[in-house]
Scaffold this active site. Structure first.
Site, PDB file in Angstrom:
ATOM      1  N   THR A 202       0.799  -1.230   0.000  1.00  0.00           N
ATOM      2  CA  THR A 202       0.000   0.000   0.000  1.00  0.00           C
ATOM      3  C   THR A 202       0.832   1.281   0.000  1.00  0.00           C
ATOM      4  O   THR A 202       0.287   2.382   0.081  1.00  0.00           O
ATOM      5  CB  THR A 202      -0.919   0.005   1.235  1.00  0.00           C
ATOM      6  OG1 THR A 202      -0.112  -0.230   2.411  1.00  0.00           O
ATOM      7  CG2 THR A 202      -1.978  -1.078   1.132  1.00  0.00           C
ATOM      8  N   GLU A 203       2.150   1.152  -0.120  1.00  0.00           N
ATOM      9  CA  GLU A 203       3.022   2.315   0.024  1.00  0.00           C
ATOM     10  C   GLU A 203       2.682   3.448  -0.951  1.00  0.00           C
ATOM     11  O   GLU A 203       2.650   4.619  -0.560  1.00  0.00           O
ATOM     12  CB  GLU A 203       4.488   1.901  -0.166  1.00  0.00           C
ATOM     13  CG  GLU A 203       5.063   1.101   0.991  1.00  0.00           C
ATOM     14  CD  GLU A 203       4.840  -0.399   0.863  1.00  0.00           C
ATOM     15  OE1 GLU A 203       5.452  -1.165   1.619  1.00  0.00           O
ATOM     16  OE2 GLU A 203       4.029  -0.800  -0.002  1.00  0.00           O
ATOM     17  N   VAL A 204       2.461   3.104  -2.236  1.00  0.00           N
ATOM     18  CA  VAL A 204       2.220   4.175  -3.209  1.00  0.00           C
ATOM     19  C   VAL A 204       0.963   4.968  -2.881  1.00  0.00           C
ATOM     20  O   VAL A 204       0.827   6.129  -3.280  1.00  0.00           O
ATOM     21  CB  VAL A 204       2.120   3.621  -4.648  1.00  0.00           C
ATOM     22  CG1 VAL A 204       3.478   3.119  -5.110  1.00  0.00           C
ATOM     23  CG2 VAL A 204       1.050   2.542  -4.766  1.00  0.00           C
TER      24      VAL A 204
ATOM     25  N   ILE B  79       0.098   6.037   0.010  1.00  0.00           N
ATOM     26  CA  ILE B  79       0.363   7.082   1.012  1.00  0.00           C
ATOM     27  C   ILE B  79       1.574   7.936   0.611  1.00  0.00           C
ATOM     28  O   ILE B  79       2.107   8.680   1.435  1.00  0.00           O
ATOM     29  CB  ILE B  79       0.555   6.508   2.424  1.00  0.00           C
ATOM     30  CG1 ILE B  79       1.773   5.575   2.495  1.00  0.00           C
ATOM     31  CG2 ILE B  79      -0.704   5.823   2.913  1.00  0.00           C
ATOM     32  CD1 ILE B  79       2.226   5.271   3.921  1.00  0.00           C
TER      33      ILE B  79
END
Length: 244
Positions: A121-123, A125
Site C-alpha cells: 500500500t506504500e504508493v 500514502i
C-alpha cells in the site's frame, strides 16, 4: 508492555507479534523487541526453528505511522531473519500490508490461511516499498510484483502463493503447517543452517548491494510533502489530494 509473545514446543520457538490494538504495526519498540527475541532464539541450541505469527486479525499493517522505526532498524531486522541460523516460518491468519510483507518474505517459509489478504500500500500514502524490496524482490515474480507494487491492489492467499509471497495456503493454517514443522524437527540442526545459507545467498547479495541506497530512499520519501499528505489522509480516513 510486552509486544512479542514467546512459546516453545518440541524445539519450535513461536514468536507472536502482540500489538493487535495497533494492528501489529512495526513501531520502533516492536522492531527492537522482535530483534531481541530472534537473537535469543538464534543463539539457543534447543531451538530448531522459529515460527513468526501474530495475535488479532492483522499479521502486520506495516510501519507504524505514529512511531516508525528508523529505516536502518528495519533493514537490520529483515537481515537478521534472513541470516538467522535457524529456519524462520511465517504463520499468517490475517491481513498483511506494506512493511509486514517485508517480514513475510524475509522468512524462509510462509504459510497462511485462505482468510489472509496482502497488499503493498506504500504508493497510496506517497512513498515506495523501498527497504522491504530487499527480501521481496529476489523472492517474488517480477511481472506480478510490478502490478502489485504500482497499484497497491489487494491479493488473496491463492494469488500470493502463485507470485511467490507465500509457500502455501490452506483453510486451516496449522494443518497446512504441520508437515513443514515435522520436517524441520526431523532435520539435523547443522544441516538446516548450511542449507539455509545456500537458499539465502542471493537475498543477502541484494542486502549487500542495495541496503544503503534503499535506506536513503526510504528516509527521503517519508520526509516528503507527498508522504505527509498521504499519511495525513490515511489517518483522517480520506483520499489524498492526488486521487483522480
Amino acid at each position: 508492555m510486552t509486544l512479542i509473545g514467546r512459546t516453545r514446543e518440541r524445539g519450535v520457538e513461536t514468536l507472536g507479534l502482540d500489538a493487535p490494538h495497533r494492528r501489529n504495526a512495526l513501531s520502533a519498540a516492536l522492531v527492537a523487541e522482535l530483534a531481541g527475541a530472534l537473537a535469543d532464539a538464534g543463539g539457543d541450541a534447543a531451538v530448531r526453528a522459529v515460527v513468526l505469527t501474530h495475535t488479532g486479525t492483522t499479521f502486520s499493517a506495516g510501519a507504524d505511522l505514529r512511531d516508525p522505526p528508523a529505516p536502518e532498524a528495519l533493514v537490520g531486522l529483515l537481515r537478521q531473519i534472513v541470516e538467522l541460523p535457524k529456519p524462520v516460518v511465517a504463520r499468517v491468519t490475517g491481513h498483511v500490508r506494506a512493511g509486514g510483507l517485508g517480514l513475510l518474505t524475509a522468512c524462509d517459509i510462509a504459510v497462511a490461511s485462505h482468510a489472509a489478504t496482502f497488499a503493498f500500500t506504500e504508493v497510496r500514502i506517497g512513498v515506495a516499498p523501498a527497504v522491504i524490496s530487499l527480501p521481496v524482490v529476489p523472492r517474488t515474480d517480477p511481472r506480478a510484483l510490478a502490478r502489485y507494487y504500482l497499484t497497491g491492489e489487494r491479493l488473496d492467499a491463492a494469488e500470493a502463493v502463485r507470485v511467490g509471497l507465500l509457500t502455501a495456503a490452506g483453510d486451516d493454517v496449522d494443518e497446512t503447517l504441520a508437515p513443514v514443522l515435522d520436517g524441520l524437527r526431523r532435520a539435523a540442526p547443522e544441516a538446516l543452517a548450511e542449507t539455509k545459507q545456500l537458499l539465502t545467498a542471493r537475498v543477502l547479495e541484494t542486502f549487500d548491494r542495495d541496503a544503503a541506497d534503499l535506506t536513503a530512499l526510504s528516509a527521503r520519501l517519508f520526509s516528503s510533502a507527498a508522504a505527509h499528505e498521504g499519511m495525513t489522509a490515511f489517518l483522517e480516513r480520506r483520499d489524498p489530494e492526488w486521487v483522480v
